[in-house]
Design a protein around this motif. Structure first.
Motif, PDB file in Angstrom:
ATOM      1  N   GLN A   5     -51.826  33.715  91.231  1.00  0.00           N
ATOM      2  CA  GLN A   5     -51.646  32.621  90.406  1.00  0.00           C
ATOM      3  C   GLN A   5     -50.610  32.187  90.332  1.00  0.00           C
ATOM      4  OE1 GLN A   5     -49.739  37.344  89.346  1.00  0.00           O
ATOM      5  NE2 GLN A   5     -51.415  37.265  87.630  1.00  0.00           N
ATOM      6  N   TYR A   6     -50.280  31.610  89.264  1.00  0.00           N
ATOM      7  CA  TYR A   6     -49.453  29.982  89.238  1.00  0.00           C
ATOM      8  C   TYR A   6     -48.756  30.505  88.323  1.00  0.00           C
ATOM      9  CZ  TYR A   6     -51.675  27.610  85.844  1.00  0.00           C
ATOM     10  OH  TYR A   6     -52.723  27.436  84.697  1.00  0.00           O
TER      11      TYR A   6
ATOM     12  N   ASP B 247     -44.903  27.404  90.691  1.00  0.00           N
ATOM     13  CA  ASP B 247     -44.885  28.156  92.443  1.00  0.00           C
ATOM     14  C   ASP B 247     -46.975  28.837  92.279  1.00  0.00           C
ATOM     15  OD1 ASP B 247     -43.558  30.014  93.894  1.00  0.00           O
ATOM     16  OD2 ASP B 247     -43.232  31.053  92.971  1.00  0.00           O
ATOM     17  N   VAL B 248     -46.866  29.065  93.017  1.00  0.00           N
ATOM     18  CA  VAL B 248     -47.999  29.510  93.667  1.00  0.00           C
ATOM     19  C   VAL B 248     -48.212  31.151  93.852  1.00  0.00           C
ATOM     20  CG1 VAL B 248     -50.334  29.730  94.540  1.00  0.00           C
ATOM     21  CG2 VAL B 248     -50.029  27.933  93.745  1.00  0.00           C
ATOM     22  N   ILE B 249     -48.496  32.072  93.047  1.00  0.00           N
ATOM     23  CA  ILE B 249     -47.617  33.620  93.902  1.00  0.00           C
ATOM     24  C   ILE B 249     -49.148  34.588  94.335  1.00  0.00           C
ATOM     25  CG2 ILE B 249     -47.464  36.040  92.185  1.00  0.00           C
ATOM     26  CD1 ILE B 249     -46.264  34.067  89.717  1.00  0.00           C
ATOM     27  N   LEU B 250     -49.243  35.220  95.099  1.00  0.00           N
ATOM     28  CA  LEU B 250     -50.160  35.601  96.402  1.00  0.00           C
ATOM     29  C   LEU B 250     -50.052  36.775  95.798  1.00  0.00           C
ATOM     30  CD1 LEU B 250     -50.852  33.755  99.730  1.00  0.00           C
ATOM     31  CD2 LEU B 250     -51.322  33.044  98.002  1.00  0.00           C
TER      32      LEU B 250
ATOM     33  N   ILE C 175     -54.440  29.363 100.422  1.00  0.00           N
ATOM     34  CA  ILE C 175     -54.912  29.123  99.123  1.00  0.00           C
ATOM     35  C   ILE C 175     -53.678  28.186  97.896  1.00  0.00           C
ATOM     36  CG2 ILE C 175     -54.834  30.797  96.703  1.00  0.00           C
ATOM     37  CD1 ILE C 175     -57.152  31.257  97.932  1.00  0.00           C
ATOM     38  N   ASP C 176     -52.387  28.418  98.658  1.00  0.00           N
ATOM     39  CA  ASP C 176     -51.363  27.848  97.860  1.00  0.00           C
ATOM     40  C   ASP C 176     -51.305  25.804  98.267  1.00  0.00           C
ATOM     41  OD1 ASP C 176     -50.543  28.419 100.249  1.00  0.00           O
ATOM     42  OD2 ASP C 176     -48.783  27.494 100.039  1.00  0.00           O
ATOM     43  N   SER C 177     -52.186  25.901  99.174  1.00  0.00           N
ATOM     44  CA  SER C 177     -52.027  24.612  99.668  1.00  0.00           C
ATOM     45  C   SER C 177     -53.573  23.568  98.317  1.00  0.00           C
ATOM     46  CB  SER C 177     -52.758  24.320 101.202  1.00  0.00           C
ATOM     47  OG  SER C 177     -51.804  24.957 101.556  1.00  0.00           O
ATOM     48  N   ILE C 178     -54.807  25.112  98.885  1.00  0.00           N
ATOM     49  CA  ILE C 178     -55.791  24.235  98.016  1.00  0.00           C
ATOM     50  C   ILE C 178     -55.347  24.599  96.041  1.00  0.00           C
ATOM     51  CG2 ILE C 178     -57.690  24.720  96.489  1.00  0.00           C
ATOM     52  CD1 ILE C 178     -58.499  26.271  99.977  1.00  0.00           C
ATOM     53  N   VAL C 179     -54.167  25.053  95.992  1.00  0.00           N
ATOM     54  CA  VAL C 179     -53.733  25.269  94.573  1.00  0.00           C
ATOM     55  C   VAL C 179     -53.015  24.201  94.265  1.00  0.00           C
ATOM     56  CG1 VAL C 179     -52.459  26.375  92.864  1.00  0.00           C
ATOM     57  CG2 VAL C 179     -54.268  27.169  94.073  1.00  0.00           C
TER      58      VAL C 179
ATOM     59  N   ALA D 160     -59.056  23.332  85.283  1.00  0.00           N
ATOM     60  CA  ALA D 160     -59.573  23.504  87.404  1.00  0.00           C
ATOM     61  C   ALA D 160     -59.294  24.453  88.037  1.00  0.00           C
ATOM     62  CB  ALA D 160     -58.834  22.136  87.284  1.00  0.00           C
ATOM     63  N   LEU D 161     -58.406  25.226  87.927  1.00  0.00           N
ATOM     64  CA  LEU D 161     -57.520  26.037  88.761  1.00  0.00           C
ATOM     65  C   LEU D 161     -58.683  27.530  88.478  1.00  0.00           C
ATOM     66  CD1 LEU D 161     -53.876  25.731  88.776  1.00  0.00           C
ATOM     67  CD2 LEU D 161     -55.785  25.040  90.454  1.00  0.00           C
ATOM     68  N   HIS D 162     -58.710  27.505  87.095  1.00  0.00           N
ATOM     69  CA  HIS D 162     -59.585  28.482  86.586  1.00  0.00           C
ATOM     70  C   HIS D 162     -60.919  28.643  87.235  1.00  0.00           C
ATOM     71  CE1 HIS D 162     -56.486  31.214  85.520  1.00  0.00           C
ATOM     72  NE2 HIS D 162     -55.930  30.986  84.967  1.00  0.00           N
ATOM     73  N   SER D 163     -61.374  27.363  87.075  1.00  0.00           N
ATOM     74  CA  SER D 163     -62.828  26.929  87.690  1.00  0.00           C
ATOM     75  C   SER D 163     -63.034  27.114  88.685  1.00  0.00           C
ATOM     76  CB  SER D 163     -64.042  26.084  86.762  1.00  0.00           C
ATOM     77  OG  SER D 163     -62.776  24.718  87.189  1.00  0.00           O
ATOM     78  N   MET D 164     -62.414  27.539  90.082  1.00  0.00           N
ATOM     79  CA  MET D 164     -62.560  27.354  91.380  1.00  0.00           C
ATOM     80  C   MET D 164     -63.231  28.831  92.534  1.00  0.00           C
ATOM     81  SD  MET D 164     -59.953  24.487  92.786  1.00  0.00           S
ATOM     82  CE  MET D 164     -58.181  25.969  92.248  1.00  0.00           C
ATOM     83  N   GLY D 165     -62.778  29.912  91.069  1.00  0.00           N
ATOM     84  CA  GLY D 165     -63.387  30.576  92.594  1.00  0.00           C
ATOM     85  C   GLY D 165     -62.734  31.661  92.425  1.00  0.00           C
ATOM     86  N   LEU D 166     -61.537  31.098  92.657  1.00  0.00           N
ATOM     87  CA  LEU D 166     -60.684  32.118  93.097  1.00  0.00           C
ATOM     88  C   LEU D 166     -58.947  32.983  92.673  1.00  0.00           C
ATOM     89  CD1 LEU D 166     -59.300  28.803  95.426  1.00  0.00           C
ATOM     90  CD2 LEU D 166     -60.838  30.567  96.200  1.00  0.00           C
TER      91      LEU D 166
END
Length: 266
Positions: A44-45, A61-64, A150-154, A33-39
Motif C-alpha cells: 500500500q502507499y 511512503d510505501v507500506i508492505l 516492491i518499494d523500489s518498483i513502486v 498506474a500503481l493499481h494496474s501492475m498486479g501487485l
C-alpha cells in the motif's frame, strides 16, 4: 516549463516521488498506474505532509503488508531508499527475487504512457548495470532482492508517471550531495557512497559533492533517476522560479528534503 532538481540534501526514490507530488503532479495517474501492475496484495502507499525544520514537505511512503514498524530490505547490500539498515530492532522481510525481465513485465502491465514506462525501464536498467558490475555478474543474472523489492518498483514507476505528467522541456540537476561514513547491514559494513552509487556516478559522469555529513544521502535509486535524465547542461545564470516542491526524506541527517523547482529561463 523546465525542472531543477536541487540535490543539496541528497536524493532518493521516495524523495523524488514526493517532490513531484508536492509540485502538483497528477495523483490520479499515479493511483491508476500503481493499481494496474498486479501487485495490490504486496503493498500500500501513503501520501502525507510532514514538517522538516519547519518546512512543510510531502512524504511518500510505501507500506508492505507484513511490516509492523518500518521495513528494511536487509538482504540488500546497496539499496537503502527507505531507512538505514542496521538490523537493530528492525523487522526484516525478504521479498520474491525478481530479475530484470520480471521487473519489466510488471512495468509493462502498468496503465501508463509509453514514455513513462520507458523511463521506468531505463532507471531500472541503470541500477541493474551497476549491481552487475559491483557483483561481477552478467546483468541477466542479477536478481533484485535489492532493487526489485516492491518499494523500489513502486518508487521508480511512480516517479516516471509523475515526471511524464509534468512533461518538462528540460531538466537540470545540482551536484548530488553525499555524506560519508559507513552503512551497516547483514552483509557487513559498506562505505558511503555505496558501491552501486559509485558505479552509476562513474558511468554517467554525475557530479558528486562529498560532505562531512554522516550517512548515506544519495541512494542507488536516486542516482539512477539522475543518470536517466542528466544532460550535463548547467542551470542558466538567471531563472524565474514558478513553484517549489519539497520531498521529505526518511533519514535523520540535518535536512532530508529534496527540492524540485518549476523554472523558466530569463
Amino acid at each position: 516549463m523546465d525542472l531543477y532538481f536541487e540535490c543539496n540534501n541528497g536524493i532518493s526514490g521516495n524523495m523524488s516521488v514526493a517532490a513531484l507530488l508536492d509540485l502538483g503532479a497528477d495523483k490520479e495517474k499515479l493511483e491508476k498506474a500503481l493499481h494496474s501492475m498486479g501487485l495490490n496484495e504486496e503493498f500500500q502507499y501513503k501520501i502525507s505532509k510532514k514538517s522538516i525544520n519547519a518546512i512543510m514537505a510531502t512524504d511518500f511512503d510505501v507500506i508492505l503488508p507484513e511490516e509492523t514498524h518500518h521495513h528494511c530490505n536487509c538482504h540488500n547490500h546497496h539499496h537503502h531508499d527507505k531507512e538505514q539498515c542496521n538490523n537493530k530492532g528492525h523487522h526484516c522481510h525478504h521479498h520474491t527475487h525478481r530479475n530484470l525481465d520480471d521487473v519489466n513485465a510488471i512495468i509493462d502491465k502498468a496503465d501508463a504512457s509509453e514514455n513513462a514506462k520507458n523511463l521506468a525501464r531505463k532507471i531500472f536498467e541503470i541500477v541493474a548495470q551497476a549491481e552487475a558490475k559491483v557483483h561481477g555478474k552478467d546483468i541477466k543474472d542479477i536478481h533484485f532482492h535489492e532493487v526489485g523489492a516492491i518499494d523500489s518498483i513502486v518508487d521508480i514507476v511512480s516517479f516516471a508517471v509523475l515526471l511524464d505528467d509534468l512533461n518538462p522541456e528540460k531538466i537540470y540537476f545540482s551536484a548530488l550531495t553525499e555524506g560519508q561514513g559507513t552503512i551497516t547491514c547483514q552483509h557487513g559494513e559498506l562505505s558511503v557512497p555505496v558501491p552501486a552509487v559509485c558505479e552509476i556516478a562513474s558511468e554517467y559522469k554525475l557530479p558528486l559533492r562529498l560532505t562531512e555529513n554522516n550517512g548515506e544521502m544519495v541512494t542507488p535509486t536516486g542516482a539512477a533517476i539522475t543518470a536517466a535524465l542528466y544532460s550535463g547542461e548547467k542551470l542558466p545564470p538567471e531563472v524565474i522560479i514558478e513553484k517549489v516542491g519539497y520531498g521529505a526524506g526518511k533519514r535523520d541527517y540535518k535536512n532530508p528534503i529534496l527540492r524540485v523547482m518549476k523554472i523558466k529561463g530569463e
